[in-house]
Design an enzyme around this catalytic site. Structure first.
Site, PDB file in Angstrom:
ATOM      1  NE  ARG A 191      -4.114  -1.662   0.256  1.00  0.00           N
ATOM      2  CZ  ARG A 191      -4.153  -2.831  -0.291  1.00  0.00           C
ATOM      3  NH1 ARG A 191      -2.952  -3.636  -0.717  1.00  0.00           N
ATOM      4  NH2 ARG A 191      -5.128  -3.785   0.007  1.00  0.00           N
ATOM      5  CB  SER A 250      -9.071  -0.857   3.864  1.00  0.00           C
ATOM      6  OG  SER A 250      -9.323  -2.083   3.392  1.00  0.00           O
ATOM      7  CD  GLU A 297      -5.959   0.789   1.960  1.00  0.00           C
ATOM      8  OE1 GLU A 297      -5.589  -0.100   2.700  1.00  0.00           O
ATOM      9  OE2 GLU A 297      -6.224   0.845   0.825  1.00  0.00           O
TER      10      GLU A 297
HETATM   11  N1  EPU Z   1     -11.795 -10.283   9.493  1.00  0.00           N
HETATM   12  C1  EPU Z   1     -12.447 -10.093  10.857  1.00  0.00           C
HETATM   13  N2  EPU Z   1     -13.648  -9.478  10.746  1.00  0.00           N
HETATM   14  C2  EPU Z   1     -14.048  -9.056   9.710  1.00  0.00           C
HETATM   15  C3  EPU Z   1     -13.618  -9.398   8.310  1.00  0.00           C
HETATM   16  C4  EPU Z   1     -12.379  -9.699   8.519  1.00  0.00           C
HETATM   17  O1  EPU Z   1     -11.931 -10.509  11.724  1.00  0.00           O
HETATM   18  O2  EPU Z   1     -15.401  -8.749   9.724  1.00  0.00           O
HETATM   19  C5  EPU Z   1     -10.348 -10.847   9.451  1.00  0.00           C
HETATM   20  C6  EPU Z   1     -10.377 -12.170   9.636  1.00  0.00           C
HETATM   21  O3  EPU Z   1      -9.433 -12.834  10.110  1.00  0.00           O
HETATM   22  C7  EPU Z   1     -10.145 -12.500   7.609  1.00  0.00           C
HETATM   23  C8  EPU Z   1      -9.257 -11.171   7.698  1.00  0.00           C
HETATM   24  O4  EPU Z   1      -9.590 -10.105   8.491  1.00  0.00           O
HETATM   25  O5  EPU Z   1      -9.493 -13.594   7.543  1.00  0.00           O
HETATM   26  C9  EPU Z   1      -8.781 -10.792   6.341  1.00  0.00           C
HETATM   27  O6  EPU Z   1      -9.952 -10.318   5.716  1.00  0.00           O
HETATM   28  P1  EPU Z   1     -10.326  -9.946   4.219  1.00  0.00           P
HETATM   29  O7  EPU Z   1     -10.241 -11.166   3.332  1.00  0.00           O
HETATM   30  O8  EPU Z   1     -11.517  -9.324   4.070  1.00  0.00           O
HETATM   31  O9  EPU Z   1      -8.996  -8.947   3.798  1.00  0.00           O
HETATM   32  P2  EPU Z   1      -8.412  -7.631   4.730  1.00  0.00           P
HETATM   33  O10 EPU Z   1      -7.117  -8.110   4.912  1.00  0.00           O
HETATM   34  O11 EPU Z   1      -9.334  -7.137   5.817  1.00  0.00           O
HETATM   35  C10 EPU Z   1      -7.734  -6.539   2.583  1.00  0.00           C
HETATM   36  C11 EPU Z   1      -7.623  -5.298   1.818  1.00  0.00           C
HETATM   37  C12 EPU Z   1      -8.991  -4.998   1.173  1.00  0.00           C
HETATM   38  C13 EPU Z   1      -9.520  -6.347   0.137  1.00  0.00           C
HETATM   39  C14 EPU Z   1      -8.992  -7.718   0.840  1.00  0.00           C
HETATM   40  C15 EPU Z   1      -9.263  -8.586  -0.029  1.00  0.00           C
HETATM   41  C16 EPU Z   1      -6.132  -3.918   3.290  1.00  0.00           C
HETATM   42  C17 EPU Z   1      -6.075  -2.619   3.993  1.00  0.00           C
HETATM   43  N3  EPU Z   1      -7.384  -4.212   2.878  1.00  0.00           N
HETATM   44  O12 EPU Z   1      -8.681  -6.673   3.674  1.00  0.00           O
HETATM   45  O13 EPU Z   1      -8.762  -3.699   0.737  1.00  0.00           O
HETATM   46  O14 EPU Z   1     -10.300  -5.993  -0.272  1.00  0.00           O
HETATM   47  O15 EPU Z   1      -7.906  -7.446   1.809  1.00  0.00           O
HETATM   48  O16 EPU Z   1      -7.998  -8.805  -0.671  1.00  0.00           O
HETATM   49  O17 EPU Z   1      -5.003  -4.303   3.036  1.00  0.00           O
HETATM   50  C18 EPU Z   1      -9.687  -1.643   0.029  1.00  0.00           C
HETATM   51  O18 EPU Z   1      -8.404  -1.084  -0.002  1.00  0.00           O
HETATM   52  O19 EPU Z   1     -10.266  -0.654  -0.030  1.00  0.00           O
HETATM   53  C19 EPU Z   1      -9.981  -2.913   0.466  1.00  0.00           C
HETATM   54  C20 EPU Z   1     -11.147  -3.386   0.940  1.00  0.00           C
END
Ligand code: EPU
Length: 351
Positions: free
Chosen positions: A177, A251, A347
């Site tokens: 990022r 995010s 972010e």
């Molecule tokens: N999780 C929770 N509660 C929730 C949702 C997620 O505990 O309600 C935890 C779970 O452990 C899950 C983990 O977070 O396994 C990862 O969740 P997710 O796959 O939704 O991904 P993220 O790491 O939370 C990142 C990006 C998103 C992108 C997703 C999918 C960042 C800051 N965010 O989110 O990016 O869509 O991966 O690749 O890296 C954006 O940039 O606007 C964005 C949404």
């Protein structure tokens, strides 16, 4: 809205737009005005602007897709609205295509264009709001792909000298990022075009766990780039608010990277804490989990809130001001700090 022409104030061959409402140019939808605005449709506009810099307000601000920014106050000085359009084929052979895309093009329609034409490499980045010019700045990433993997080079204009400057992928110093364009010294480079190298024989990337599961649920064993795009869109729509309905900037916080040793300490107190390996010693801890653990998921105060389906996302349910959202986000990160000793980096850019 009444647009007053302000040539009388600054002596230039073109006009700035005073007191310009830029709320519709942002996905958070908090009311925001620019002291002066000026749309940039080409490099020539920038060259002209720079040559008249002495007649201009001293502070300049570049506004792209407005999908990764929260305004907590009006923008001082001159706001440059990025409006450079077009998709140009620089090179094409049987294996790949090189596309030069105007910074003002919207990102997701560009992804749709690539998938429709069979150009692979950006399908995992479907339904990310914002403009093409913003993609290198924070090296957008989702579902196991980062845009830096397909960026060939980035064309810019130096707002101090008016010179055209090209940054190769290496020059961009991409990271999670982040890129060189995030550092204050490089904010003077106005991104005009991004050049992407895409594959005409794409290898789809389904390494991301939730994407893999979603494809398996649909019984798709050899997904095409169109399958990946469709599935990513479904996944995003199930978790993330549509800015046309609920203001947000995706995010709000970044995931947290910690050392293996620090993570082992955390695990002693929080045995359920999830983790993903980045390198042998670096562990990613999902910020969404930390925020949910602290009880913020679905929290709402007035029209500012933490999205109930993905707590990384701060939302504006209607009439929240930028400061309301900022205040709530600060309380979220302070509570994560007090609970885990982990500091959430934003972010989203806050102005
Ligand atoms: N999780 C929770 N509660 C929730 C949702 C997620 O505990 O309600 C935890 C779970 O452990 C899950 C983990 O977070 O396994 C990862 O969740 P997710 O796959 O939704 O991904 P993220 O790491 O939370 C990142 C990006 C998103 C992108 C997703 C999918 C960042 C800051 N965010 O989110 O990016 O869509 O991966 O690749 O890296 C954006 O940039 O606007 C964005 C949404």
């Amino acid at each position: 809205m009444i647009i007053r022409i302000c040539q009388k104030i600054f002596c230039m061959p073109f006009s700035l737009l005073p007191n310009y409402d830029i709320t519709p140019f942002t996905t958070f939808g908090v009311p925001t005005y620019a002291e002066y605005a000026f749309p940039i449709a080409s490099e020539t506009d920038l060259h002209t602007l720079v040559s008249h810099a002495h007649d201009m307000p001293p502070e300049w601000f570049i506004l792209g897709g407005g999908s990764n920014i929260l305004f907590s106050r009006p923008i001082r000085g001159l706001t440059l609205l990025v409006d450079i359009r077009g998709i140009e084929h620089l090179h094409e052979d049987t294996r790949e295509v090189v596309l030069r895309v105007g910074a003002g093009e919207s990102w997701d329609p560009f992804v749709s264009y690539c998938v429709t034409n069979g150009y692979g490499g950006v399908e995992n980045l479907s339904l990310i709001y914002g403009s093409v010019g913003a993609t290198p700045i924070q090296n957008i990433g989702a579902y196991g792909t980062e845009v830096s993997e397909v960026i060939e080079y980035v064309e810019t204009v130096d707002l101090q000298t008016g010179e055209d400057v090209t940054f190769s992928r290496e020059d961009c110093r991409f990271g999670y990022r982040t890129s060189i364009f995030k550092s204050p010294a490089y904010r003077r480079y106005f991104i005009t075009h991004v050049v992407y190298r895409l594959s005409k024989n794409p290898q789809v990337n389904t390494s991301y766990r939730s994407l893999q599961t979603a494809l398996a649920t649909k019984d798709i064993s050899s997904p095409t780039i169109a399958d990946v795009r469709r599935t990513v869109i479904e996944l995003r729509q199930s978790k993330l608010p549509d800015p046309a309905q609920v203001g947000n900037a995706g995010s709000f916080f970044q995931n947290v990277h910690v050392s293996q040793a620090f993570f082992a300490e955390l695990q002693k107190t929080f045995p359920d804490i999830p983790s993903f390996s980045i390198t042998r010693d670096i562990i990613k801890v999902p910020a969404a989990w930390l925020i949910e653990y602290c009880g913020w998921k679905g929290y709402r105060e007035g029209d500012a809130g933490v999205w109930p389906y993905q707590p990384l996302v701060m939302v504006n349910y209607g009439k929240a001001g930028g400061q309301d959202i900022l205040d709530l986000s600060e309380r979220v990160r302070t509570s994560v700090w007090n609970t885990f000793g982990l500091w959430l980096e934003r972010e989203v850019t806050v102005y």
